[in-house]
Write a protein that holds these residues in place. Structure first.
Motif, PDB file in Angstrom:
ATOM      1  N   ALA A  14       0.906  -1.303   0.119  1.00 40.34           N
ATOM      2  CA  ALA A  14      -0.021   0.116  -0.049  1.00 40.34           C
ATOM      3  C   ALA A  14       0.632   1.313   0.074  1.00 40.34           C
ATOM      4  O   ALA A  14       0.445   2.281  -0.612  1.00 40.34           O
ATOM      5  CB  ALA A  14      -0.942  -0.058   1.358  1.00 40.34           C
ATOM      6  N   TRP A  15       1.794   1.249   0.715  1.00 36.57           N
ATOM      7  CA  TRP A  15       2.897   2.423   0.592  1.00 36.57           C
ATOM      8  C   TRP A  15       3.623   2.755  -0.573  1.00 36.57           C
ATOM      9  O   TRP A  15       3.445   3.738  -1.021  1.00 36.57           O
ATOM     10  CB  TRP A  15       4.035   2.236   1.843  1.00 36.57           C
ATOM     11  CG  TRP A  15       5.150   2.984   2.004  1.00 36.57           C
ATOM     12  CD1 TRP A  15       5.035   4.075   2.600  1.00 36.57           C
ATOM     13  CD2 TRP A  15       6.584   2.868   1.553  1.00 36.57           C
ATOM     14  NE1 TRP A  15       6.218   4.785   2.508  1.00 36.57           N
ATOM     15  CE2 TRP A  15       7.069   4.187   1.984  1.00 36.57           C
ATOM     16  CE3 TRP A  15       7.128   1.799   1.303  1.00 36.57           C
ATOM     17  CZ2 TRP A  15       8.382   4.279   1.847  1.00 36.57           C
ATOM     18  CZ3 TRP A  15       8.716   1.969   0.988  1.00 36.57           C
ATOM     19  CH2 TRP A  15       9.310   3.161   1.381  1.00 36.57           C
ATOM     20  N   ASN A  16       3.762   1.487  -1.554  1.00 38.35           N
ATOM     21  CA  ASN A  16       4.380   1.932  -2.435  1.00 38.35           C
ATOM     22  C   ASN A  16       3.345   2.409  -3.697  1.00 38.35           C
ATOM     23  O   ASN A  16       3.725   3.227  -4.584  1.00 38.35           O
ATOM     24  CB  ASN A  16       5.216   0.439  -3.023  1.00 38.35           C
ATOM     25  CG  ASN A  16       6.513   0.421  -3.143  1.00 38.35           C
ATOM     26  OD1 ASN A  16       7.249  -0.665  -3.195  1.00 38.35           O
ATOM     27  ND2 ASN A  16       7.072   1.517  -3.162  1.00 38.35           N
ATOM     28  N   GLN A  17       2.055   1.711  -3.511  1.00 35.76           N
ATOM     29  CA  GLN A  17       1.033   2.244  -4.249  1.00 35.76           C
ATOM     30  C   GLN A  17       0.743   3.643  -3.954  1.00 35.76           C
ATOM     31  O   GLN A  17       0.418   4.346  -5.105  1.00 35.76           O
ATOM     32  CB  GLN A  17      -0.272   1.173  -3.923  1.00 35.76           C
ATOM     33  CG  GLN A  17      -0.045  -0.137  -4.680  1.00 35.76           C
ATOM     34  CD  GLN A  17      -1.187  -1.008  -4.127  1.00 35.76           C
ATOM     35  OE1 GLN A  17      -1.883  -0.816  -3.172  1.00 35.76           O
ATOM     36  NE2 GLN A  17      -1.827  -2.051  -4.781  1.00 35.76           N
ATOM     37  N   ALA A  18       0.780   3.865  -3.021  1.00 39.44           N
ATOM     38  CA  ALA A  18       0.405   5.572  -2.752  1.00 39.44           C
ATOM     39  C   ALA A  18       1.581   6.448  -3.280  1.00 39.44           C
ATOM     40  O   ALA A  18       1.361   7.509  -3.747  1.00 39.44           O
ATOM     41  CB  ALA A  18       0.523   5.789  -1.184  1.00 39.44           C
ATOM     42  N   ARG A  19       2.917   5.816  -3.357  1.00 41.65           N
ATOM     43  CA  ARG A  19       3.843   6.625  -3.823  1.00 41.65           C
ATOM     44  C   ARG A  19       4.176   6.386  -5.383  1.00 41.65           C
ATOM     45  O   ARG A  19       4.817   7.435  -6.006  1.00 41.65           O
ATOM     46  CB  ARG A  19       5.230   6.131  -3.140  1.00 41.65           C
ATOM     47  CG  ARG A  19       5.257   6.444  -1.777  1.00 41.65           C
ATOM     48  CD  ARG A  19       6.286   5.534  -1.061  1.00 41.65           C
ATOM     49  NE  ARG A  19       7.580   5.727  -1.603  1.00 41.65           N
ATOM     50  CZ  ARG A  19       8.472   6.444  -1.458  1.00 41.65           C
ATOM     51  NH1 ARG A  19       8.231   7.217  -0.393  1.00 41.65           N
ATOM     52  NH2 ARG A  19       9.826   6.372  -1.805  1.00 41.65           N
ATOM     53  N   GLY A  20       3.586   5.537  -6.062  1.00 41.07           N
ATOM     54  CA  GLY A  20       3.713   5.491  -7.510  1.00 41.07           C
ATOM     55  C   GLY A  20       4.923   4.554  -7.544  1.00 41.07           C
ATOM     56  O   GLY A  20       5.822   4.313  -6.637  1.00 41.07           O
ATOM     57  N   ALA A  24       3.566  -2.954  -7.516  1.00 38.03           N
ATOM     58  CA  ALA A  24       3.087  -1.642  -6.750  1.00 38.03           C
ATOM     59  C   ALA A  24       4.497  -0.566  -6.845  1.00 38.03           C
ATOM     60  O   ALA A  24       3.961   0.565  -7.116  1.00 38.03           O
ATOM     61  CB  ALA A  24       2.746  -1.844  -5.379  1.00 38.03           C
ATOM     62  N   GLY A  25       5.470  -1.070  -6.905  1.00 36.67           N
ATOM     63  CA  GLY A  25       6.586  -0.133  -7.004  1.00 36.67           C
ATOM     64  C   GLY A  25       7.213  -0.241  -8.378  1.00 36.67           C
ATOM     65  O   GLY A  25       8.178   0.795  -8.750  1.00 36.67           O
ATOM     66  N   ALA A  26       6.599  -1.052  -9.207  1.00 39.41           N
ATOM     67  CA  ALA A  26       7.233  -1.396 -10.765  1.00 39.41           C
ATOM     68  C   ALA A  26       8.819  -1.771 -10.445  1.00 39.41           C
ATOM     69  O   ALA A  26       9.511  -1.229 -11.243  1.00 39.41           O
ATOM     70  CB  ALA A  26       7.163  -0.241 -11.593  1.00 39.41           C
ATOM     71  N   TRP A  27       9.212  -2.302  -9.606  1.00 38.84           N
ATOM     72  CA  TRP A  27      10.527  -2.887  -9.066  1.00 38.84           C
ATOM     73  C   TRP A  27      11.048  -3.839 -10.021  1.00 38.84           C
ATOM     74  O   TRP A  27      10.313  -5.100 -10.651  1.00 38.84           O
ATOM     75  CB  TRP A  27      10.466  -3.287  -7.759  1.00 38.84           C
ATOM     76  CG  TRP A  27      10.328  -2.618  -6.747  1.00 38.84           C
ATOM     77  CD1 TRP A  27       9.009  -2.152  -5.793  1.00 38.84           C
ATOM     78  CD2 TRP A  27      11.111  -1.354  -6.092  1.00 38.84           C
ATOM     79  NE1 TRP A  27       9.279  -1.337  -4.871  1.00 38.84           N
ATOM     80  CE2 TRP A  27      10.513  -0.644  -5.157  1.00 38.84           C
ATOM     81  CE3 TRP A  27      12.284  -0.978  -6.510  1.00 38.84           C
ATOM     82  CZ2 TRP A  27      10.863   0.290  -4.530  1.00 38.84           C
ATOM     83  CZ3 TRP A  27      12.785   0.233  -6.149  1.00 38.84           C
ATOM     84  CH2 TRP A  27      12.253   0.681  -5.043  1.00 38.84           C
ATOM     85  N   HIS A  28      12.259  -3.827 -10.388  1.00 42.91           N
ATOM     86  CA  HIS A  28      12.818  -4.808 -11.312  1.00 42.91           C
ATOM     87  C   HIS A  28      13.947  -5.780 -10.353  1.00 42.91           C
ATOM     88  O   HIS A  28      14.587  -5.098  -9.706  1.00 42.91           O
ATOM     89  CB  HIS A  28      13.721  -3.712 -12.405  1.00 42.91           C
ATOM     90  CG  HIS A  28      14.377  -4.779 -13.391  1.00 42.91           C
ATOM     91  ND1 HIS A  28      13.794  -5.364 -14.532  1.00 42.91           N
ATOM     92  CD2 HIS A  28      15.527  -5.114 -13.539  1.00 42.91           C
ATOM     93  CE1 HIS A  28      14.957  -6.060 -15.206  1.00 42.91           C
ATOM     94  NE2 HIS A  28      15.808  -5.835 -14.677  1.00 42.91           N
TER      95      HIS A  28
END
Length: 268
Positions: free
Chosen positions: A139-145, A191-195
């Motif tokens: 949720a934290w990552n989703q809120a930050r984009g 959520a953070g589009a992490w690679h």
């Protein structure tokens, strides 16, 4: 073009295994080391010994006996303010810093709850805590984009892919590889589009482990490993990745941690 080498390692007591950091530095030549499970209150952290290894910049967040995270750096850093207190437990599982490199670089060092032995939220409060932690982080990552100029790493205590464990079939019901955990970790990553920096270089079809249990009489012969330690980078850094390493030999060091150091290298 200069490079940046970042290592993550669940050291399983920084004071007990401080001498092993010398071996890590010799073998991987890191610029930044992120430790988990330091098991050390801040006032007892071995700053002098770490400084002697060439890491003058340090950020620590620890407690007595368990958990704890630290960032050791050759590069100036600033602690990020205002990051969450996950599940309101104050249990020293996350430390965020900003590295003083061109353009800046946010670095998040996580130690996700292990989750106990029973993969059932109702029957096992430790497993419930793990799932709640992952949900909050997502949720934290989703809120930050989508993350920008950022690295997210640590002992995430989940081996998500089929070849991140020694036996996908036998591990499906074991905490760290259950479908609900794998799905939760994937949601956080998305959520953070992490690679995934390790799988950037090692195909998902190949076995890849970073942890071997203390319970095995001969860990190397049994080779029943899991990939519990991860390095993720934001999409804008994926193209700058230039290498990775899993220091498997460290599992055989005297008084070894059950985790081994993992490194990602990128061009700045």
């Amino acid at each position: 073009m200069p490079t940046l080498r970042i290592v993550t390692w669940n050291i399983n007591s920084v004071r007990l295994r401080l001498p092993l950091l010398t071996d890590l530095v010799r073998d991987l030549a890191p610029d930044v080391i992120c430790l988990q499970e330091t098991k050390c209150p801040d006032e007892l952290f071995p700053h002098e010994g770490v400084a002697g290894l060439g890491f003058p910049y340090r950020a620590v967040r620890g407690m007595k006996g368990y958990n704890g995270v630290a960032v050791l750096s050759r590069i100036p850093l600033a602690i990020r303010e205002g990051d969450p207190d996950w599940c309101e437990k104050g249990d020293c599982r996350h430390l965020g810093v900003t590295l003083d490199v061109p353009g800046g670089l946010d670095l998040h060092n996580f130690y996700v709850p292990a989750g106990g032995d029973v993969p059932d939220r109702a029957a096992n409060p430790k497993f419930a805590h793990k799932l709640d932690f992952l949900a909050e982080a997502t949720a934290w990552n989703q809120a930050r984009g989508p993350a920008r100029r950022a690295v997210m790493l640590g002992d995430l205590n989940i081996a998500p892919l089929e070849h991140d464990v020694w036996s996908h079939r036998q591990m499906l019901g074991v905490v760290s590889h259950t479908p609900v955990e794998v799905e939760a970790l994937a949601s956080w990553q998305q959520a953070g589009a992490w690679h995934d920096a390790l799988r950037h270089f090692v195909p998902p079809s190949e076995k890849l482990y970073t942890w071997w249990s203390y319970r095995a009489k001969d860990w190397a012969a049994a080779n029943r490993g899991r990939r519990l330690d991860h390095i993720w980078v934001s999409q804008d850094l994926a193209g700058s990745l230039s290498g990775c390493d899993v220091l498997r030999a460290a599992r055989g060091w005297a008084q070894a941690s059950d985790h081994v150091p993992v490194m990602a290298e990128m061009k700045l």
